[in-house]
Design a protein around this motif. Sequence first.
Motif, PDB file in Angstrom:
ATOM      1  N   ALA A 187      -6.293  -6.581  13.773  1.00  0.00           N
ATOM      2  CA  ALA A 187      -5.387  -6.226  15.065  1.00  0.00           C
ATOM      3  C   ALA A 187      -3.725  -6.840  14.577  1.00  0.00           C
ATOM      4  CB  ALA A 187      -5.742  -7.019  16.377  1.00  0.00           C
ATOM      5  N   PHE A 188      -3.910  -7.911  14.003  1.00  0.00           N
ATOM      6  CA  PHE A 188      -2.565  -8.698  13.973  1.00  0.00           C
ATOM      7  C   PHE A 188      -1.703  -8.067  13.062  1.00  0.00           C
ATOM      8  CE2 PHE A 188      -0.171 -12.409  12.417  1.00  0.00           C
ATOM      9  CZ  PHE A 188       0.449 -12.710  13.633  1.00  0.00           C
ATOM     10  N   PHE A 189      -1.980  -7.738  11.699  1.00  0.00           N
ATOM     11  CA  PHE A 189      -1.124  -6.986  10.672  1.00  0.00           C
ATOM     12  C   PHE A 189      -0.366  -5.984  10.986  1.00  0.00           C
ATOM     13  CE2 PHE A 189       0.008  -5.165   6.693  1.00  0.00           C
ATOM     14  CZ  PHE A 189       0.618  -6.060   6.220  1.00  0.00           C
ATOM     15  N   PRO A 190      -0.996  -4.788  11.639  1.00  0.00           N
ATOM     16  CA  PRO A 190      -0.142  -3.613  11.996  1.00  0.00           C
ATOM     17  C   PRO A 190       0.842  -3.960  13.060  1.00  0.00           C
ATOM     18  CG  PRO A 190      -2.622  -3.117  11.876  1.00  0.00           C
ATOM     19  CD  PRO A 190      -2.543  -4.741  11.825  1.00  0.00           C
ATOM     20  N   LEU A 191       0.462  -4.705  14.184  1.00  0.00           N
ATOM     21  CA  LEU A 191       1.268  -5.202  15.030  1.00  0.00           C
ATOM     22  C   LEU A 191       2.412  -5.840  14.421  1.00  0.00           C
ATOM     23  CD1 LEU A 191      -1.064  -5.831  18.196  1.00  0.00           C
ATOM     24  CD2 LEU A 191       0.479  -3.552  17.682  1.00  0.00           C
ATOM     25  N   ILE A 192       2.309  -6.789  13.647  1.00  0.00           N
ATOM     26  CA  ILE A 192       3.380  -7.540  13.045  1.00  0.00           C
ATOM     27  C   ILE A 192       4.360  -6.741  12.238  1.00  0.00           C
ATOM     28  CG2 ILE A 192       4.070  -9.372  11.436  1.00  0.00           C
ATOM     29  CD1 ILE A 192       3.300 -10.411  14.065  1.00  0.00           C
ATOM     30  N   VAL A 193       3.870  -5.725  11.470  1.00  0.00           N
ATOM     31  CA  VAL A 193       4.640  -4.819  10.578  1.00  0.00           C
ATOM     32  C   VAL A 193       5.396  -3.947  11.517  1.00  0.00           C
ATOM     33  CG1 VAL A 193       4.492  -3.083   8.969  1.00  0.00           C
ATOM     34  CG2 VAL A 193       3.219  -5.172   8.617  1.00  0.00           C
ATOM     35  N   SER A 194       4.762  -3.249  12.411  1.00  0.00           N
ATOM     36  CA  SER A 194       5.697  -2.680  13.407  1.00  0.00           C
ATOM     37  C   SER A 194       6.727  -3.148  14.179  1.00  0.00           C
ATOM     38  CB  SER A 194       4.774  -1.683  14.359  1.00  0.00           C
ATOM     39  OG  SER A 194       3.977  -2.459  15.156  1.00  0.00           O
ATOM     40  N   ALA A 195       6.552  -4.494  14.417  1.00  0.00           N
ATOM     41  CA  ALA A 195       7.332  -5.277  15.250  1.00  0.00           C
ATOM     42  C   ALA A 195       8.319  -5.710  14.388  1.00  0.00           C
ATOM     43  CB  ALA A 195       6.691  -6.608  15.609  1.00  0.00           C
ATOM     44  N   ILE A 196       8.300  -6.086  13.009  1.00  0.00           N
ATOM     45  CA  ILE A 196       9.301  -6.249  12.246  1.00  0.00           C
ATOM     46  C   ILE A 196      10.211  -5.050  11.575  1.00  0.00           C
ATOM     47  CG2 ILE A 196       9.826  -6.711   9.455  1.00  0.00           C
ATOM     48  CD1 ILE A 196       7.482  -8.892   9.755  1.00  0.00           C
ATOM     49  N   ILE A 197       9.322  -3.772  11.719  1.00  0.00           N
ATOM     50  CA  ILE A 197      10.182  -2.429  11.516  1.00  0.00           C
ATOM     51  C   ILE A 197      11.078  -2.139  12.662  1.00  0.00           C
ATOM     52  CG2 ILE A 197       9.988   0.061  11.294  1.00  0.00           C
ATOM     53  CD1 ILE A 197       7.482  -0.725   9.628  1.00  0.00           C
ATOM     54  N   TYR A 198      10.458  -2.484  13.790  1.00  0.00           N
ATOM     55  CA  TYR A 198      11.339  -2.290  15.122  1.00  0.00           C
ATOM     56  C   TYR A 198      12.643  -3.238  15.132  1.00  0.00           C
ATOM     57  CZ  TYR A 198       8.893   1.609  17.499  1.00  0.00           C
ATOM     58  OH  TYR A 198       8.450   2.663  18.179  1.00  0.00           O
ATOM     59  N   PHE A 199      12.326  -4.457  15.022  1.00  0.00           N
ATOM     60  CA  PHE A 199      13.409  -5.366  14.805  1.00  0.00           C
ATOM     61  C   PHE A 199      14.666  -4.933  13.854  1.00  0.00           C
ATOM     62  CE2 PHE A 199      15.344  -9.194  12.890  1.00  0.00           C
ATOM     63  CZ  PHE A 199      15.850  -9.745  14.078  1.00  0.00           C
ATOM     64  N   VAL A 200      14.089  -4.638  12.566  1.00  0.00           N
ATOM     65  CA  VAL A 200      15.245  -4.269  11.636  1.00  0.00           C
ATOM     66  C   VAL A 200      15.747  -2.971  12.077  1.00  0.00           C
ATOM     67  CG1 VAL A 200      15.325  -3.388   9.096  1.00  0.00           C
ATOM     68  CG2 VAL A 200      13.930  -5.205   9.676  1.00  0.00           C
ATOM     69  N   LEU A 201      15.246  -1.898  12.627  1.00  0.00           N
ATOM     70  CA  LEU A 201      15.960  -0.902  13.104  1.00  0.00           C
ATOM     71  C   LEU A 201      16.904  -1.247  14.325  1.00  0.00           C
ATOM     72  CD1 LEU A 201      13.280   1.787  13.133  1.00  0.00           C
ATOM     73  CD2 LEU A 201      15.228   1.754  11.641  1.00  0.00           C
ATOM     74  N   ALA A 202      16.462  -2.045  15.205  1.00  0.00           N
ATOM     75  CA  ALA A 202      17.234  -2.495  16.281  1.00  0.00           C
ATOM     76  C   ALA A 202      18.514  -3.257  15.902  1.00  0.00           C
ATOM     77  CB  ALA A 202      16.552  -3.397  17.056  1.00  0.00           C
ATOM     78  N   TRP A 203      18.277  -4.347  14.892  1.00  0.00           N
ATOM     79  CA  TRP A 203      19.375  -4.695  14.101  1.00  0.00           C
ATOM     80  C   TRP A 203      20.348  -3.791  13.543  1.00  0.00           C
ATOM     81  CZ3 TRP A 203      21.051  -5.461   9.079  1.00  0.00           C
ATOM     82  CH2 TRP A 203      22.196  -6.379   8.932  1.00  0.00           C
ATOM     83  N   LEU A 204      19.917  -2.940  12.842  1.00  0.00           N
ATOM     84  CA  LEU A 204      20.781  -1.944  12.204  1.00  0.00           C
ATOM     85  C   LEU A 204      21.409  -1.232  13.062  1.00  0.00           C
ATOM     86  CD1 LEU A 204      21.320  -0.923   9.179  1.00  0.00           C
ATOM     87  CD2 LEU A 204      19.733   0.792   9.695  1.00  0.00           C
ATOM     88  N   LEU A 205      20.878  -0.598  14.197  1.00  0.00           N
ATOM     89  CA  LEU A 205      21.596   0.113  15.096  1.00  0.00           C
ATOM     90  C   LEU A 205      22.746  -0.710  15.844  1.00  0.00           C
ATOM     91  CD1 LEU A 205      19.083   2.370  16.786  1.00  0.00           C
ATOM     92  CD2 LEU A 205      20.782   3.209  15.537  1.00  0.00           C
ATOM     93  N   SER A 206      22.518  -1.868  16.081  1.00  0.00           N
ATOM     94  CA  SER A 206      23.338  -2.871  16.789  1.00  0.00           C
ATOM     95  C   SER A 206      24.387  -3.013  15.746  1.00  0.00           C
ATOM     96  CB  SER A 206      22.871  -4.000  17.128  1.00  0.00           C
ATOM     97  OG  SER A 206      23.756  -4.961  17.806  1.00  0.00           O
ATOM     98  N   PHE A 207      24.190  -3.201  14.449  1.00  0.00           N
ATOM     99  CA  PHE A 207      25.163  -3.579  13.599  1.00  0.00           C
ATOM    100  C   PHE A 207      26.183  -2.223  13.341  1.00  0.00           C
ATOM    101  CE2 PHE A 207      26.501  -3.016   9.094  1.00  0.00           C
ATOM    102  CZ  PHE A 207      27.504  -4.576   8.980  1.00  0.00           C
ATOM    103  N   ILE A 208      25.554  -1.068  13.271  1.00  0.00           N
ATOM    104  CA  ILE A 208      26.390   0.083  13.262  1.00  0.00           C
ATOM    105  C   ILE A 208      27.272   0.322  14.332  1.00  0.00           C
ATOM    106  CG2 ILE A 208      26.131   2.683  13.172  1.00  0.00           C
ATOM    107  CD1 ILE A 208      23.596   2.171  11.526  1.00  0.00           C
ATOM    108  N   VAL A 209      26.521   0.229  15.671  1.00  0.00           N
ATOM    109  CA  VAL A 209      27.385   0.330  16.958  1.00  0.00           C
ATOM    110  C   VAL A 209      28.752  -0.810  17.058  1.00  0.00           C
ATOM    111  CG1 VAL A 209      27.423   0.091  19.441  1.00  0.00           C
ATOM    112  CG2 VAL A 209      25.706   1.393  18.422  1.00  0.00           C
TER     113      VAL A 209
END
Length: 154
Positions: free
Chosen positions: A111-133
């Motif tokens: 349960a832990f590993f897939p959720l952590i990986v998806s949370a990290i991916i969402y964090f990186v995508l959110a940071w990247l979008l925020s940086f671009i904007v």
Amino acid sequence: MFYIVFSDSSIDGVYISIIAFSIIETFSIYSMLNTGIDAIDKGQTEAGLALGYTNNQTLFKFVLPQALKIIMPSYKNDVVSLLKSTSVVGYITVQDLTRVSDIIRSRTYEAFFPLIVSAIIYFVLAWLLSFIVEKIQKAILPNEKTKEEILNQY
């Protein structure tokens, strides 16, 4: 949209998701622009018209740049919020990141590993979008640039 509006159609869930999120984002941007333009003093429009500019020229040269300065922080938050809200498309049979992590969890009983990986991916995508904007904001609004950035531009 998937279960009610397009229930009888054979349109893929991905396209329905794109349509639904586009409609939501369009109305959100419209309301932000409307609020930003209403926040600008009417004297700005009157001054542009008095100088001989047309309505469109006044809007794009005087009013809109000032309104963009007001709405850009809200827009950046809205873009990140749109990314986070896309995690619900897994409920309409679209294979998104959250849905894939749920499938991995059900197959591996981890349960832990897939959720952590998806949370990290969402964090990186959110940071990247925020940086671009933020970069777009600095390109559009010269008042937001630092003195060094303005001098390095020339």
